[in-house]
Design an enzyme around this catalytic site. Sequence first.
Site, short mmCIF file in Angstrom:
data_model
loop_
_atom_site.label_atom_id
_atom_site.label_comp_id
_atom_site.label_asym_id
_atom_site.label_seq_id
_atom_site.Cartn_x
_atom_site.Cartn_y
_atom_site.Cartn_z
CE LYS A 112 -4.05 -1.87 0.39
NZ LYS A 112 -4.38 -3.51 1.33
C1 LIG Z 1 -4.24 -5.00 0.27
C2 LIG Z 1 -3.66 -5.94 0.81
C3 LIG Z 1 -3.80 -7.34 -0.13
C4 LIG Z 1 -5.45 -7.20 -1.12
O1 LIG Z 1 -4.69 -5.88 -2.40
P1 LIG Z 1 -6.36 -5.21 -3.23
O2 LIG Z 1 -5.46 -4.43 -3.67
O3 LIG Z 1 -7.37 -4.76 -2.47
O4 LIG Z 1 -6.44 -6.29 -3.67
C5 LIG Z 1 -3.16 -8.29 -0.35
N1 LIG Z 1 -2.14 -8.17 0.79
C6 LIG Z 1 -1.44 -7.27 1.64
C7 LIG Z 1 -0.65 -7.35 1.84
C8 LIG Z 1 -2.36 -6.10 1.30
O5 LIG Z 1 -2.32 -4.99 2.17
#
Ligand SMILES: *Cc1c(COP(=O)(O)O)cnc(C)c1O
Length: 463
Positions: A112
Amino acid sequence: MRYISTRGQAPELTFGEAMLTGLARDGGLYVPASVPTMTEAEIAALAGLPYEEVAYRVMAPFVAETFTEAELRGAIEAAYAGFGHIARAPLVQLGSGHFLLELFHGPTLAFKDFAMQIIGQLFQLALAKQDRRITIVGATSGDTGSAAIEAFRGLDNVDVFILFPHGRVSEVQRRQMTTPSEGNVHALAMDGTFDDCQNRLKDMFNHFEFRDAVGLAGVNSINWARVLAQVVYYFTAAVSLGAPGRKISFTVPTGNFGDIFAGFIAKQMGLPIDKLVVATNQNDILHRCLTSGRYEMEGVKPSISPSMDIQISSNFERALWFAYGGDGAAVAQLMEELKTKGGFAVSQGALEALRETYASGRVSEEETTDTIRTELARSGELLCPHSAVGVRVGNDHIAPPVPMVTLATAHPAKFPDAVEAATGIRPALPQRMADLFERPERVTRVANDLAALEALIDERRRK
Ligand SMILES: *Cc1c(COP(=O)(O)O)cnc(C)c1O
Protein backbone atom coordinates in the site's frame (compact mmCIF):
# COMPACT_ATOMS: atom_id res chain seq x y z
CA MET A 1 -6.76 12.83 -20.42
CA ARG A 2 -10.34 12.60 -19.17
CA TYR A 3 -11.72 10.24 -16.54
CA ILE A 4 -15.22 8.82 -16.70
CA SER A 5 -17.36 6.89 -14.22
CA THR A 6 -17.92 3.14 -14.55
CA ARG A 7 -21.65 3.86 -14.14
CA GLY A 8 -21.72 6.49 -16.86
CA GLN A 9 -23.73 9.14 -14.99
CA ALA A 10 -21.11 11.36 -13.31
CA PRO A 11 -19.26 14.35 -14.77
CA GLU A 12 -15.99 13.70 -16.63
CA LEU A 13 -12.99 14.83 -14.59
CA THR A 14 -9.28 15.56 -14.97
CA PHE A 15 -6.74 13.41 -13.11
CA GLY A 16 -6.48 15.95 -10.29
CA GLU A 17 -10.24 16.16 -9.84
CA ALA A 18 -10.69 12.38 -9.96
CA MET A 19 -7.90 11.99 -7.39
CA LEU A 20 -9.46 14.43 -4.93
CA THR A 21 -12.98 13.08 -5.51
CA GLY A 22 -12.44 9.33 -5.08
CA LEU A 23 -15.87 7.76 -5.58
CA ALA A 24 -17.89 9.26 -8.47
CA ARG A 25 -21.21 10.90 -7.67
CA ASP A 26 -23.18 8.18 -9.43
CA GLY A 27 -21.58 5.62 -7.11
CA GLY A 28 -19.14 4.47 -9.80
CA LEU A 29 -15.35 4.48 -10.00
CA TYR A 30 -13.28 6.67 -12.28
CA VAL A 31 -11.49 5.06 -15.24
CA PRO A 32 -9.47 6.72 -18.01
CA ALA A 33 -11.65 7.38 -21.05
CA SER A 34 -8.87 5.76 -23.07
CA VAL A 35 -5.69 4.08 -21.83
CA PRO A 36 -2.46 5.55 -23.26
CA THR A 37 -0.12 2.98 -24.78
CA MET A 38 3.65 2.57 -24.89
CA THR A 39 5.48 1.20 -27.92
CA GLU A 40 7.74 -1.83 -27.70
CA ALA A 41 10.75 0.46 -28.03
CA GLU A 42 9.53 2.65 -25.19
CA ILE A 43 9.00 -0.39 -22.98
CA ALA A 44 12.40 -1.87 -23.89
CA ALA A 45 14.02 1.46 -22.97
CA LEU A 46 12.84 1.04 -19.36
CA ALA A 47 15.32 -1.79 -18.74
CA GLY A 48 17.88 -0.91 -16.10
CA LEU A 49 16.39 2.50 -15.23
CA PRO A 50 15.89 3.53 -11.59
CA TYR A 51 12.40 2.79 -10.23
CA GLU A 52 11.65 6.53 -10.04
CA GLU A 53 12.40 7.07 -13.72
CA VAL A 54 10.14 4.18 -14.74
CA ALA A 55 7.44 5.61 -12.47
CA TYR A 56 7.71 8.97 -14.21
CA ARG A 57 7.49 7.51 -17.73
CA VAL A 58 4.55 5.25 -16.90
CA MET A 59 2.51 7.80 -14.94
CA ALA A 60 3.17 11.00 -16.91
CA PRO A 61 0.60 10.51 -19.72
CA PHE A 62 -2.15 9.92 -17.14
CA VAL A 63 -1.53 13.09 -15.11
CA ALA A 64 -0.20 15.59 -17.64
CA GLU A 65 -3.16 18.00 -17.40
CA THR A 66 -2.81 18.28 -13.65
CA PHE A 67 0.91 18.23 -12.83
CA THR A 68 4.00 19.56 -14.60
CA GLU A 69 6.98 17.30 -15.27
CA ALA A 70 8.91 18.91 -12.40
CA GLU A 71 5.99 18.44 -9.97
CA LEU A 72 5.50 14.80 -10.87
CA ARG A 73 9.21 14.02 -10.72
CA GLY A 74 9.50 15.78 -7.34
CA ALA A 75 6.52 13.87 -5.94
CA ILE A 76 7.94 10.54 -7.09
CA GLU A 77 11.37 11.25 -5.59
CA ALA A 78 9.86 12.26 -2.24
CA ALA A 79 7.44 9.32 -2.20
CA TYR A 80 10.03 6.59 -2.47
CA ALA A 81 12.95 8.21 -0.61
CA GLY A 82 11.83 6.64 2.69
CA PHE A 83 11.84 3.07 1.37
CA GLY A 84 14.26 0.62 2.92
CA HIS A 85 15.53 -0.81 -0.41
CA ILE A 86 17.20 1.13 -3.23
CA ALA A 87 15.44 -0.98 -5.89
CA ARG A 88 12.08 -0.08 -4.22
CA ALA A 89 10.46 -3.27 -5.63
CA PRO A 90 13.22 -5.91 -5.78
CA LEU A 91 12.66 -9.24 -7.52
CA VAL A 92 13.99 -12.49 -6.04
CA GLN A 93 13.84 -16.02 -7.45
CA LEU A 94 11.82 -18.71 -5.66
CA GLY A 95 12.36 -21.61 -8.04
CA SER A 96 12.58 -22.34 -11.73
CA GLY A 97 10.33 -19.94 -13.58
CA HIS A 98 8.91 -18.43 -10.37
CA PHE A 99 9.87 -15.03 -8.96
CA LEU A 100 8.77 -12.98 -5.96
CA LEU A 101 8.27 -9.23 -6.28
CA GLU A 102 8.96 -7.78 -2.83
CA LEU A 103 6.59 -4.86 -2.32
CA PHE A 104 7.09 -4.51 1.43
CA HIS A 105 10.08 -2.19 1.79
CA GLY A 106 8.02 0.98 2.38
CA PRO A 107 7.43 2.72 5.73
CA THR A 108 4.49 0.50 6.81
CA LEU A 109 5.84 -2.76 5.33
CA ALA A 110 3.04 -3.44 2.83
CA PHE A 111 2.57 -2.68 -0.87
CA LYS A 112 0.00 0.00 0.00
CA ASP A 113 2.94 2.37 0.59
CA PHE A 114 3.73 2.43 -3.14
CA ALA A 115 0.48 4.21 -3.85
CA MET A 116 -0.16 6.00 -0.59
CA GLN A 117 3.22 7.71 -0.34
CA ILE A 118 2.82 9.29 -3.73
CA ILE A 119 -0.81 10.16 -3.14
CA GLY A 120 0.27 12.11 -0.05
CA GLN A 121 2.68 14.14 -2.19
CA LEU A 122 0.17 14.70 -5.01
CA PHE A 123 -2.67 15.71 -2.66
CA GLN A 124 -0.41 18.23 -0.96
CA LEU A 125 0.56 19.75 -4.32
CA ALA A 126 -3.02 19.90 -5.62
CA LEU A 127 -4.48 21.37 -2.39
CA ALA A 128 -1.77 24.00 -2.00
CA LYS A 129 -2.44 25.19 -5.57
CA GLN A 130 -6.14 25.62 -4.79
CA ASP A 131 -5.77 26.80 -1.17
CA ARG A 132 -8.21 24.06 -0.08
CA ARG A 133 -8.63 21.81 2.99
CA ILE A 134 -9.97 18.27 2.88
CA THR A 135 -10.99 15.51 5.25
CA ILE A 136 -9.73 12.10 4.29
CA VAL A 137 -11.79 9.20 5.56
CA GLY A 138 -10.55 5.72 4.83
CA ALA A 139 -11.76 2.21 5.61
CA THR A 140 -9.11 -0.41 6.10
CA SER A 141 -8.72 -4.12 6.58
CA GLY A 142 -5.39 -3.19 8.15
CA ASP A 143 -2.76 -2.04 5.70
CA THR A 144 -4.40 0.87 3.85
CA GLY A 145 -5.04 2.69 7.11
CA SER A 146 -1.49 2.66 8.35
CA ALA A 147 -0.18 3.54 4.89
CA ALA A 148 -2.61 6.50 4.67
CA ILE A 149 -1.72 7.75 8.13
CA GLU A 150 1.98 7.47 7.33
CA ALA A 151 1.47 9.42 4.09
CA PHE A 152 -0.72 12.24 5.48
CA ARG A 153 0.40 12.68 9.10
CA GLY A 154 1.23 16.28 9.91
CA LEU A 155 0.08 17.73 6.56
CA ASP A 156 -1.45 21.21 6.87
CA ASN A 157 -4.47 20.92 4.61
CA VAL A 158 -5.59 17.42 5.50
CA ASP A 159 -7.30 15.66 8.43
CA VAL A 160 -7.23 11.85 8.33
CA PHE A 161 -9.84 9.53 9.87
CA ILE A 162 -9.31 5.79 9.49
CA LEU A 163 -12.05 3.25 10.21
CA PHE A 164 -10.84 -0.25 10.98
CA PRO A 165 -12.80 -3.30 12.16
CA HIS A 166 -12.29 -3.57 15.92
CA GLY A 167 -10.39 -6.72 16.90
CA ARG A 168 -9.87 -7.86 13.31
CA VAL A 169 -6.51 -6.35 12.45
CA SER A 170 -3.12 -7.60 13.59
CA GLU A 171 -1.43 -5.91 16.54
CA VAL A 172 1.32 -4.47 14.33
CA GLN A 173 -1.29 -3.08 11.94
CA ARG A 174 -3.27 -1.57 14.83
CA ARG A 175 -0.22 0.00 16.44
CA GLN A 176 0.89 1.50 13.15
CA MET A 177 -2.47 3.32 13.07
CA THR A 178 -2.81 4.23 16.75
CA THR A 179 0.71 5.35 17.66
CA PRO A 180 1.30 8.38 15.38
CA SER A 181 0.95 11.45 17.63
CA GLU A 182 0.06 14.14 15.05
CA GLY A 183 -3.19 15.98 15.80
CA ASN A 184 -4.54 15.52 12.27
CA VAL A 185 -4.59 11.72 12.62
CA HIS A 186 -7.62 9.88 14.04
CA ALA A 187 -7.81 6.07 14.32
CA LEU A 188 -11.39 4.80 14.76
CA ALA A 189 -12.00 1.18 15.83
CA MET A 190 -15.48 0.29 14.54
CA ASP A 191 -17.72 -2.58 15.61
CA GLY A 192 -18.16 -4.90 12.62
CA THR A 193 -16.19 -6.27 9.67
CA PHE A 194 -14.09 -4.53 7.03
CA ASP A 195 -17.10 -4.61 4.70
CA ASP A 196 -19.11 -2.71 7.33
CA CYS A 197 -16.36 -0.07 7.50
CA GLN A 198 -16.28 0.15 3.73
CA ASN A 199 -20.07 0.42 3.54
CA ARG A 200 -20.20 3.29 6.06
CA LEU A 201 -17.50 5.04 4.04
CA LYS A 202 -19.55 4.62 0.87
CA ASP A 203 -22.60 5.98 2.72
CA MET A 204 -20.65 9.10 3.65
CA PHE A 205 -19.65 9.61 0.03
CA ASN A 206 -23.27 9.23 -1.05
CA HIS A 207 -24.41 11.74 1.59
CA PHE A 208 -23.61 14.80 -0.51
CA GLU A 209 -24.42 17.37 2.19
CA PHE A 210 -21.84 15.84 4.55
CA ARG A 211 -19.43 15.15 1.72
CA ASP A 212 -19.37 18.80 0.66
CA ALA A 213 -19.45 20.24 4.20
CA VAL A 214 -16.28 18.49 5.35
CA GLY A 215 -14.52 18.33 1.95
CA LEU A 216 -14.56 14.55 2.04
CA ALA A 217 -11.86 12.81 0.04
CA GLY A 218 -11.10 9.12 -0.29
CA VAL A 219 -7.82 7.29 -0.52
CA ASN A 220 -9.19 3.77 -0.53
CA SER A 221 -8.14 1.47 -3.29
CA ILE A 222 -10.96 2.83 -5.43
CA ASN A 223 -8.93 6.03 -5.84
CA TRP A 224 -7.65 6.04 -9.40
CA ALA A 225 -4.34 7.63 -8.38
CA ARG A 226 -3.59 4.56 -6.28
CA VAL A 227 -4.24 2.15 -9.09
CA LEU A 228 -1.99 4.21 -11.34
CA ALA A 229 0.95 4.19 -8.89
CA GLN A 230 0.71 0.39 -8.74
CA VAL A 231 1.00 -0.01 -12.50
CA VAL A 232 4.68 0.93 -12.27
CA TYR A 233 6.04 -2.21 -10.62
CA TYR A 234 4.47 -4.47 -13.23
CA PHE A 235 6.71 -2.67 -15.73
CA THR A 236 9.90 -2.83 -13.64
CA ALA A 237 9.41 -6.54 -12.91
CA ALA A 238 8.44 -7.58 -16.44
CA VAL A 239 11.22 -5.63 -18.10
CA SER A 240 13.86 -7.11 -15.81
CA LEU A 241 12.65 -10.60 -16.85
CA GLY A 242 12.84 -9.91 -20.58
CA ALA A 243 9.73 -7.96 -21.58
CA PRO A 244 8.77 -6.72 -24.11
CA GLY A 245 10.58 -9.58 -25.93
CA ARG A 246 8.94 -12.12 -23.69
CA LYS A 247 5.56 -12.60 -22.05
CA ILE A 248 5.28 -12.56 -18.25
CA SER A 249 2.48 -13.74 -15.92
CA PHE A 250 1.68 -12.36 -12.49
CA THR A 251 -0.06 -13.86 -9.47
CA VAL A 252 -1.56 -11.34 -7.08
CA PRO A 253 -2.94 -11.93 -3.56
CA THR A 254 -6.25 -10.19 -4.04
CA GLY A 255 -8.89 -8.54 -1.90
CA ASN A 256 -10.28 -5.31 -3.28
CA PHE A 257 -8.88 -6.04 -6.76
CA GLY A 258 -6.83 -2.81 -6.83
CA ASP A 259 -3.39 -4.34 -7.10
CA ILE A 260 -4.28 -6.87 -9.79
CA PHE A 261 -6.31 -4.33 -11.72
CA ALA A 262 -3.16 -2.19 -11.97
CA GLY A 263 -1.67 -5.17 -13.81
CA PHE A 264 -4.58 -5.07 -16.24
CA ILE A 265 -3.85 -1.39 -16.94
CA ALA A 266 -0.18 -2.28 -17.55
CA LYS A 267 -1.38 -4.86 -20.06
CA GLN A 268 -3.67 -2.34 -21.74
CA MET A 269 -0.70 0.02 -22.02
CA GLY A 270 1.15 -2.60 -24.05
CA LEU A 271 3.11 -4.64 -21.49
CA PRO A 272 3.02 -8.26 -22.73
CA ILE A 273 1.31 -9.85 -19.73
CA ASP A 274 0.12 -13.39 -20.39
CA LYS A 275 -2.08 -14.14 -17.37
CA LEU A 276 -3.05 -12.21 -14.29
CA VAL A 277 -3.83 -14.79 -11.63
CA VAL A 278 -6.19 -13.83 -8.79
CA ALA A 279 -5.14 -15.55 -5.54
CA THR A 280 -7.75 -15.54 -2.78
CA ASN A 281 -7.89 -16.95 0.73
CA GLN A 282 -11.05 -18.70 1.97
CA ASN A 283 -12.95 -15.47 1.21
CA ASP A 284 -13.09 -16.50 -2.41
CA ILE A 285 -15.84 -14.47 -4.07
CA LEU A 286 -13.52 -13.54 -6.96
CA HIS A 287 -12.40 -17.11 -7.56
CA ARG A 288 -16.00 -18.32 -7.49
CA CYS A 289 -17.06 -15.56 -9.85
CA LEU A 290 -14.35 -16.29 -12.41
CA THR A 291 -15.13 -20.00 -12.15
CA SER A 292 -18.94 -19.92 -12.19
CA GLY A 293 -19.86 -16.52 -13.62
CA ARG A 294 -21.89 -15.64 -10.55
CA TYR A 295 -20.74 -12.93 -8.16
CA GLU A 296 -22.37 -13.91 -4.91
CA MET A 297 -21.81 -12.42 -1.46
CA GLU A 298 -21.28 -14.68 1.53
CA GLY A 299 -20.32 -13.79 5.10
CA VAL A 300 -16.71 -12.84 5.78
CA LYS A 301 -14.66 -15.61 7.37
CA PRO A 302 -11.75 -14.15 9.36
CA SER A 303 -8.44 -15.62 8.18
CA ILE A 304 -4.71 -15.43 8.86
CA SER A 305 -4.42 -13.18 5.78
CA PRO A 306 -6.82 -10.49 7.09
CA SER A 307 -6.07 -7.86 4.44
CA MET A 308 -7.91 -10.10 1.98
CA ASP A 309 -10.92 -10.80 4.23
CA ILE A 310 -13.59 -9.12 2.16
CA GLN A 311 -16.65 -10.10 0.18
CA ILE A 312 -17.26 -6.96 -1.82
CA SER A 313 -14.28 -6.38 -4.05
CA SER A 314 -14.62 -2.72 -4.99
CA ASN A 315 -12.24 -2.47 -7.92
CA PHE A 316 -13.77 -5.49 -9.62
CA GLU A 317 -16.30 -2.95 -10.89
CA ARG A 318 -13.53 -1.48 -13.05
CA ALA A 319 -12.70 -4.90 -14.46
CA LEU A 320 -16.39 -5.43 -15.23
CA TRP A 321 -16.57 -2.06 -16.99
CA PHE A 322 -13.79 -3.13 -19.35
CA ALA A 323 -15.29 -6.60 -19.79
CA TYR A 324 -18.63 -5.01 -20.72
CA GLY A 325 -16.91 -2.81 -23.31
CA GLY A 326 -17.37 0.40 -21.33
CA ASP A 327 -21.15 0.00 -20.95
CA GLY A 328 -21.85 2.12 -17.85
CA ALA A 329 -25.57 1.31 -17.81
CA ALA A 330 -24.84 -2.43 -17.70
CA VAL A 331 -22.39 -1.97 -14.82
CA ALA A 332 -24.84 0.23 -12.91
CA GLN A 333 -27.46 -2.50 -13.28
CA LEU A 334 -25.12 -5.20 -11.90
CA MET A 335 -24.22 -3.03 -8.93
CA GLU A 336 -27.89 -2.40 -8.23
CA GLU A 337 -28.50 -6.17 -8.23
CA LEU A 338 -25.58 -6.64 -5.88
CA LYS A 339 -27.08 -4.13 -3.48
CA THR A 340 -30.66 -5.40 -3.61
CA LYS A 341 -30.15 -9.15 -4.17
CA GLY A 342 -26.63 -9.79 -2.84
CA GLY A 343 -25.28 -11.01 -6.17
CA PHE A 344 -25.41 -10.96 -9.97
CA ALA A 345 -24.58 -13.07 -13.01
CA VAL A 346 -21.84 -11.91 -15.39
CA SER A 347 -22.94 -12.15 -19.04
CA GLN A 348 -21.32 -14.88 -21.15
CA GLY A 349 -19.45 -12.37 -23.31
CA ALA A 350 -18.09 -10.46 -20.33
CA LEU A 351 -17.07 -13.68 -18.58
CA GLU A 352 -15.11 -14.75 -21.64
CA ALA A 353 -13.43 -11.34 -21.76
CA LEU A 354 -12.47 -11.64 -18.08
CA ARG A 355 -11.11 -15.17 -18.56
CA GLU A 356 -8.89 -14.00 -21.42
CA THR A 357 -6.91 -11.97 -18.91
CA TYR A 358 -7.55 -13.46 -15.49
CA ALA A 359 -7.11 -16.91 -13.99
CA SER A 360 -7.72 -17.66 -10.31
CA GLY A 361 -7.11 -19.94 -7.37
CA ARG A 362 -8.24 -20.26 -3.76
CA VAL A 363 -6.07 -21.23 -0.79
CA SER A 364 -7.29 -22.66 2.53
CA GLU A 365 -5.91 -21.67 5.91
CA GLU A 366 -3.98 -24.95 6.22
CA GLU A 367 -2.50 -24.55 2.75
CA THR A 368 -1.40 -21.01 3.63
CA THR A 369 0.44 -22.20 6.73
CA ASP A 370 1.88 -25.13 4.82
CA THR A 371 3.17 -22.81 2.09
CA ILE A 372 4.90 -20.50 4.59
CA ARG A 373 6.67 -23.56 6.03
CA THR A 374 7.62 -25.28 2.77
CA GLU A 375 8.73 -22.08 1.04
CA LEU A 376 11.11 -21.34 3.91
CA ALA A 377 12.61 -24.81 3.45
CA ARG A 378 12.74 -24.62 -0.38
CA SER A 379 14.03 -21.10 -1.02
CA GLY A 380 14.79 -19.60 2.38
CA GLU A 381 12.10 -16.94 1.85
CA LEU A 382 9.97 -16.10 4.87
CA LEU A 383 6.53 -15.17 3.50
CA CYS A 384 3.71 -13.22 5.11
CA PRO A 385 0.39 -15.13 4.92
CA HIS A 386 -0.91 -12.99 2.03
CA SER A 387 2.20 -13.56 -0.01
CA ALA A 388 1.96 -17.29 0.82
CA VAL A 389 -1.55 -17.38 -0.66
CA GLY A 390 -0.05 -15.85 -3.78
CA VAL A 391 2.91 -18.20 -3.96
CA ARG A 392 0.68 -21.25 -3.59
CA VAL A 393 -1.58 -20.18 -6.46
CA GLY A 394 1.39 -18.94 -8.49
CA ASN A 395 3.04 -22.34 -8.28
CA ASP A 396 -0.11 -23.96 -9.65
CA HIS A 397 -0.20 -21.59 -12.63
CA ILE A 398 3.39 -21.68 -13.87
CA ALA A 399 3.29 -22.38 -17.63
CA PRO A 400 6.84 -22.59 -19.02
CA PRO A 401 8.47 -20.78 -20.71
CA VAL A 402 6.46 -17.81 -19.37
CA PRO A 403 7.98 -16.63 -16.07
CA MET A 404 5.58 -16.26 -13.15
CA VAL A 405 5.98 -13.29 -10.82
CA THR A 406 4.10 -13.49 -7.52
CA LEU A 407 3.58 -10.24 -5.66
CA ALA A 408 4.73 -10.31 -2.01
CA THR A 409 2.32 -7.79 -0.54
CA ALA A 410 3.52 -7.50 3.07
CA HIS A 411 6.60 -8.08 5.22
CA PRO A 412 6.38 -11.23 7.39
CA ALA A 413 6.95 -9.13 10.54
CA LYS A 414 3.58 -7.49 9.96
CA PHE A 415 1.90 -10.85 10.70
CA PRO A 416 4.28 -12.43 13.22
CA ASP A 417 1.76 -14.78 14.87
CA ALA A 418 0.82 -16.58 11.66
CA VAL A 419 4.45 -16.79 10.56
CA GLU A 420 5.59 -18.10 13.94
CA ALA A 421 2.79 -20.67 14.04
CA ALA A 422 3.93 -21.99 10.65
CA THR A 423 7.70 -21.93 11.10
CA GLY A 424 8.57 -21.43 14.77
CA ILE A 425 10.39 -18.25 13.73
CA ARG A 426 9.12 -14.91 14.99
CA PRO A 427 10.13 -12.40 12.29
CA ALA A 428 11.67 -9.20 13.67
CA LEU A 429 10.51 -5.73 12.69
CA PRO A 430 13.07 -3.73 10.73
CA GLN A 431 15.27 -1.52 12.91
CA ARG A 432 13.46 1.71 12.03
CA MET A 433 10.25 0.58 13.76
CA ALA A 434 11.69 -1.62 16.49
CA ASP A 435 10.07 0.48 19.29
CA LEU A 436 6.51 0.15 17.90
CA PHE A 437 5.33 -1.87 20.91
CA GLU A 438 6.50 0.77 23.39
CA ARG A 439 4.79 3.77 21.79
CA PRO A 440 1.50 4.99 23.40
CA GLU A 441 -1.71 4.22 21.48
CA ARG A 442 -4.52 6.68 20.70
CA VAL A 443 -7.79 5.23 19.36
CA THR A 444 -11.54 5.92 19.54
CA ARG A 445 -14.00 3.01 19.68
CA VAL A 446 -17.05 3.74 17.49
CA ALA A 447 -20.35 2.04 16.68
CA ASN A 448 -21.42 0.96 13.19
CA ASP A 449 -23.67 4.03 12.95
CA LEU A 450 -23.47 6.54 10.11
CA ALA A 451 -24.92 9.58 11.92
CA ALA A 452 -22.65 9.14 14.93
CA LEU A 453 -19.58 8.73 12.71
CA GLU A 454 -20.38 11.84 10.70
CA ALA A 455 -20.90 13.88 13.87
CA LEU A 456 -17.56 12.71 15.30
CA ILE A 457 -15.67 13.52 12.12
CA ASP A 458 -17.21 16.96 11.80
CA GLU A 459 -16.39 17.78 15.42
CA ARG A 460 -12.77 16.61 15.32
CA ARG A 461 -11.68 17.98 11.96
CA ARG A 462 -9.77 21.29 11.91
CA LYS A 463 -11.82 24.10 10.41
C1 LIG B 1 -4.45 -4.74 0.63
C2 LIG B 1 -3.70 -5.99 0.67
C3 LIG B 1 -3.97 -7.04 -0.23
C4 LIG B 1 -5.11 -6.96 -1.23
O1 LIG B 1 -4.87 -5.99 -2.21
P1 LIG B 1 -6.09 -5.45 -3.11
O2 LIG B 1 -5.53 -4.35 -3.93
O3 LIG B 1 -7.12 -4.98 -2.15
O4 LIG B 1 -6.56 -6.61 -3.93
C5 LIG B 1 -3.17 -8.15 -0.18
N1 LIG B 1 -2.18 -8.25 0.72
C6 LIG B 1 -1.89 -7.29 1.60
C7 LIG B 1 -0.79 -7.48 2.57
C8 LIG B 1 -2.64 -6.12 1.60
O5 LIG B 1 -2.36 -5.14 2.47
